[in-house]
Enzyme design. Sequence first.
Site, PDB file in Angstrom:
ATOM      1  N   ASN A   1       1.374   3.404  -2.883  1.00  0.00           N
ATOM      2  CA  ASN A   1       1.966   3.834  -4.162  1.00  0.00           C
ATOM      3  C   ASN A   1       1.440   5.207  -4.581  1.00  0.00           C
ATOM      4  O   ASN A   1       2.192   6.061  -5.048  1.00  0.00           O
ATOM      5  CB  ASN A   1       1.627   2.840  -5.280  1.00  0.00           C
ATOM      6  CG  ASN A   1       2.202   1.464  -5.032  1.00  0.00           C
ATOM      7  OD1 ASN A   1       3.056   1.309  -4.171  1.00  0.00           O
ATOM      8  ND2 ASN A   1       1.734   0.473  -5.770  1.00  0.00           N
ATOM      9  N   GLY A   2       0.115   5.387  -4.432  1.00  0.00           N
ATOM     10  CA  GLY A   2      -0.519   6.636  -4.855  1.00  0.00           C
ATOM     11  C   GLY A   2       0.006   7.814  -4.040  1.00  0.00           C
ATOM     12  O   GLY A   2       0.368   8.860  -4.590  1.00  0.00           O
TER      13      GLY A   2
ATOM     14  N   LEU B   1      11.154 -20.546  -3.552  1.00  0.00           N
ATOM     15  CA  LEU B   1      10.061 -19.673  -3.110  1.00  0.00           C
ATOM     16  C   LEU B   1       8.837 -19.817  -4.018  1.00  0.00           C
ATOM     17  O   LEU B   1       8.962 -19.826  -5.248  1.00  0.00           O
ATOM     18  CB  LEU B   1      10.553 -18.214  -3.175  1.00  0.00           C
ATOM     19  CG  LEU B   1       9.496 -17.136  -2.918  1.00  0.00           C
ATOM     20  CD1 LEU B   1       9.158 -17.050  -1.431  1.00  0.00           C
ATOM     21  CD2 LEU B   1       9.967 -15.777  -3.419  1.00  0.00           C
TER      22      LEU B   1
ATOM     23  N   TRP C   1     -11.233  -2.808  -9.159  1.00  0.00           N
ATOM     24  CA  TRP C   1     -11.863  -2.521 -10.459  1.00  0.00           C
ATOM     25  C   TRP C   1     -12.570  -1.174 -10.430  1.00  0.00           C
ATOM     26  O   TRP C   1     -12.850  -0.580 -11.468  1.00  0.00           O
ATOM     27  CB  TRP C   1     -12.882  -3.609 -10.830  1.00  0.00           C
ATOM     28  CG  TRP C   1     -12.271  -4.955 -11.083  1.00  0.00           C
ATOM     29  CD1 TRP C   1     -12.353  -6.040 -10.274  1.00  0.00           C
ATOM     30  CD2 TRP C   1     -11.485  -5.362 -12.210  1.00  0.00           C
ATOM     31  NE1 TRP C   1     -11.667  -7.101 -10.821  1.00  0.00           N
ATOM     32  CE2 TRP C   1     -11.130  -6.712 -12.007  1.00  0.00           C
ATOM     33  CE3 TRP C   1     -11.031  -4.718 -13.369  1.00  0.00           C
ATOM     34  CZ2 TRP C   1     -10.352  -7.432 -12.917  1.00  0.00           C
ATOM     35  CZ3 TRP C   1     -10.250  -5.437 -14.277  1.00  0.00           C
ATOM     36  CH2 TRP C   1      -9.925  -6.764 -14.048  1.00  0.00           C
TER      37      TRP C   1
ATOM     38  N   ARG D   1       1.943  -4.616   6.233  1.00  0.00           N
ATOM     39  CA  ARG D   1       1.241  -3.546   5.512  1.00  0.00           C
ATOM     40  C   ARG D   1       1.945  -2.216   5.756  1.00  0.00           C
ATOM     41  O   ARG D   1       1.887  -1.671   6.861  1.00  0.00           O
ATOM     42  CB  ARG D   1      -0.220  -3.436   5.938  1.00  0.00           C
ATOM     43  CG  ARG D   1      -0.932  -2.332   5.144  1.00  0.00           C
ATOM     44  CD  ARG D   1      -2.432  -2.378   5.245  1.00  0.00           C
ATOM     45  NE  ARG D   1      -3.007  -1.524   4.216  1.00  0.00           N
ATOM     46  CZ  ARG D   1      -4.250  -1.582   3.795  1.00  0.00           C
ATOM     47  NH1 ARG D   1      -5.071  -2.460   4.300  1.00  0.00           N
ATOM     48  NH2 ARG D   1      -4.675  -0.770   2.858  1.00  0.00           N
TER      49      ARG D   1
ATOM     50  N   TRP E   1       2.790   7.972  -2.359  1.00  0.00           N
ATOM     51  CA  TRP E   1       4.222   8.150  -2.666  1.00  0.00           C
ATOM     52  C   TRP E   1       4.365   9.073  -3.881  1.00  0.00           C
ATOM     53  O   TRP E   1       5.183   9.990  -3.889  1.00  0.00           O
ATOM     54  CB  TRP E   1       4.844   6.784  -2.959  1.00  0.00           C
ATOM     55  CG  TRP E   1       6.313   6.785  -3.265  1.00  0.00           C
ATOM     56  CD1 TRP E   1       7.335   6.628  -2.381  1.00  0.00           C
ATOM     57  CD2 TRP E   1       6.920   6.942  -4.568  1.00  0.00           C
ATOM     58  NE1 TRP E   1       8.546   6.672  -3.044  1.00  0.00           N
ATOM     59  CE2 TRP E   1       8.316   6.862  -4.384  1.00  0.00           C
ATOM     60  CE3 TRP E   1       6.424   7.130  -5.849  1.00  0.00           C
ATOM     61  CZ2 TRP E   1       9.218   6.974  -5.443  1.00  0.00           C
ATOM     62  CZ3 TRP E   1       7.317   7.252  -6.907  1.00  0.00           C
ATOM     63  CH2 TRP E   1       8.701   7.171  -6.696  1.00  0.00           C
TER      64      TRP E   1
ATOM     65  N   ASP F   1       0.820  -1.217   0.000  1.00  0.00           N
ATOM     66  CA  ASP F   1       0.000   0.000   0.000  1.00  0.00           C
ATOM     67  C   ASP F   1       0.855   1.270   0.000  1.00  0.00           C
ATOM     68  O   ASP F   1       1.954   1.283   0.555  1.00  0.00           O
ATOM     69  CB  ASP F   1      -0.899  -0.034   1.247  1.00  0.00           C
ATOM     70  CG  ASP F   1      -2.052   0.939   1.134  1.00  0.00           C
ATOM     71  OD1 ASP F   1      -2.301   1.468   0.026  1.00  0.00           O
ATOM     72  OD2 ASP F   1      -2.709   1.175   2.159  1.00  0.00           O
TER      73      ASP F   1
ATOM     74  N   HIS G   1       2.892   3.285  -8.876  1.00  0.00           N
ATOM     75  CA  HIS G   1       2.761   1.827  -9.037  1.00  0.00           C
ATOM     76  C   HIS G   1       4.033   1.243  -9.671  1.00  0.00           C
ATOM     77  O   HIS G   1       4.488   0.163  -9.307  1.00  0.00           O
ATOM     78  CB  HIS G   1       1.542   1.497  -9.906  1.00  0.00           C
ATOM     79  CG  HIS G   1       0.240   1.835  -9.230  1.00  0.00           C
ATOM     80  ND1 HIS G   1      -0.031   1.471  -7.934  1.00  0.00           N
ATOM     81  CD2 HIS G   1      -0.858   2.515  -9.667  1.00  0.00           C
ATOM     82  CE1 HIS G   1      -1.244   1.901  -7.602  1.00  0.00           C
ATOM     83  NE2 HIS G   1      -1.760   2.544  -8.626  1.00  0.00           N
TER      84      HIS G   1
ATOM     85  N   ARG H   1     -11.361   1.565  -9.611  1.00  0.00           N
ATOM     86  CA  ARG H   1     -10.423   2.669  -9.881  1.00  0.00           C
ATOM     87  C   ARG H   1     -10.567   3.147 -11.327  1.00  0.00           C
ATOM     88  O   ARG H   1     -11.095   2.419 -12.166  1.00  0.00           O
ATOM     89  CB  ARG H   1      -8.986   2.196  -9.630  1.00  0.00           C
ATOM     90  CG  ARG H   1      -8.786   1.900  -8.175  1.00  0.00           C
ATOM     91  CD  ARG H   1      -7.337   1.706  -7.824  1.00  0.00           C
ATOM     92  NE  ARG H   1      -7.224   1.499  -6.390  1.00  0.00           N
ATOM     93  CZ  ARG H   1      -6.149   1.736  -5.674  1.00  0.00           C
ATOM     94  NH1 ARG H   1      -5.051   2.154  -6.257  1.00  0.00           N
ATOM     95  NH2 ARG H   1      -6.146   1.541  -4.376  1.00  0.00           N
TER      96      ARG H   1
HETATM   97  C1  FPP Z   1      -2.042   0.121  -3.207  1.00  0.00           C
HETATM   98  O1  FPP Z   1      -1.558   1.432  -3.239  1.00  0.00           O
HETATM   99  C2  FPP Z   1      -1.442  -0.612  -4.289  1.00  0.00           C
HETATM  100  C3  FPP Z   1      -2.147  -1.236  -5.258  1.00  0.00           C
HETATM  101  C4  FPP Z   1      -3.607  -1.252  -5.327  1.00  0.00           C
HETATM  102  C5  FPP Z   1      -1.445  -1.932  -6.338  1.00  0.00           C
HETATM  103  C6  FPP Z   1      -0.189  -2.656  -5.953  1.00  0.00           C
HETATM  104  C7  FPP Z   1       0.448  -3.110  -7.178  1.00  0.00           C
HETATM  105  C8  FPP Z   1       1.755  -3.045  -7.488  1.00  0.00           C
HETATM  106  C9  FPP Z   1       2.805  -2.609  -6.554  1.00  0.00           C
HETATM  107  C10 FPP Z   1       2.192  -3.454  -8.824  1.00  0.00           C
HETATM  108  C11 FPP Z   1       1.539  -4.727  -9.264  1.00  0.00           C
HETATM  109  C12 FPP Z   1       2.375  -5.473 -10.132  1.00  0.00           C
HETATM  110  C13 FPP Z   1       2.858  -6.725  -9.911  1.00  0.00           C
HETATM  111  C14 FPP Z   1       3.891  -7.193 -10.804  1.00  0.00           C
HETATM  112  C15 FPP Z   1       2.428  -7.639  -8.839  1.00  0.00           C
HETATM  113  P1  FPP Z   1      -2.566   2.592  -3.522  1.00  0.00           P
HETATM  114  O2  FPP Z   1      -2.615   2.857  -4.973  1.00  0.00           O
HETATM  115  O3  FPP Z   1      -3.907   2.291  -2.938  1.00  0.00           O
HETATM  116  O4  FPP Z   1      -1.880   3.769  -2.764  1.00  0.00           O
HETATM  117  P2  FPP Z   1      -2.600   4.945  -1.978  1.00  0.00           P
HETATM  118  O5  FPP Z   1      -3.386   4.304  -0.873  1.00  0.00           O
HETATM  119  O6  FPP Z   1      -1.454   5.746  -1.475  1.00  0.00           O
HETATM  120  O7  FPP Z   1      -3.447   5.681  -2.974  1.00  0.00           O
END
Ligand code: FPP
Length: 252
Positions: free
Chosen positions: A34-35, A143, A81, A200, A37, A32, A49, A83
Amino acid sequence: MWNIFKKKKLLITDDCSIDMNNIPKHIGIIMDGNGRWAKKRKLPRNIGHKAGVEALRDVVKECSKIGVKYLTLYGFSTENWGRPADEVNALMKLLVEYLKSEFEELYKNDVVINNIGDITKLPLICQNALNNAFEKSKNNKGLVLNLAFNYGGRAELIMAFKKINEDIEYGKINKVDLDEKLVANYLYTAGMPDPDIIIRPSGEQRLSNFLLWQSAYSEFWYSDIYWPDFKAKHLHMAIHDYQKRDRRFGGI
Ligand code: FPP
């Protein structure tokens, strides 16, 4: 081959030490943040992402090196989905690109690339990439990397209950034999141990429909850092903390 430290008793890093004889068998990670960040850097969410995949790459390698047997990564939930389409498409594309760019190295390092979730709802290109990776790597002995895509704990339980019901109707199993072990055998994780620890990052402290059945006795480890900033040292810290926990599984 990546370096194996397994024979050593202690892995000592700058931040902590890890008992190599007590490595969790199964680690689950909710990747969690990515957004947020990306937002912090005034970048589009999809760049977050992409950076998340870089973090994932390193964590997979580290888990493989230190002898974790199962790593389950929450890549795309049944709720994701909802999003915007361009974000959904970007995540699907990242999955295909990751499998394409990493397969050889993962394969060489004995990793089994597995998926959990209903992948029949994913774009065909993703289904093919996941199925090919699994077919080619399924006999590996290292693994097991579970990529959870279109995965939701509740959906998984409904899928399992439907199949159980069907098997009862066709006389393959008997209603009186229904127990926890039997249910577990109908989940995507059939044959795997439950996660010992669920990690997490990003400051959120919830399960978000991840491994609902399997996490009954998992230890939880939270961190405020965003997933793209997650490094091997954070994995070590999580394992170090895990090793100090007293797991009683309802006993005393
Ligand atoms: C949550 O962060 C993250 C996700 C919903 C996607 C996670 C996916 C990846 C890291 C890449 C997937 C690819 C592979 C190869 C497995 P968020 O977008 O909800 O972040 P936020 O809460 O800060 O908005």
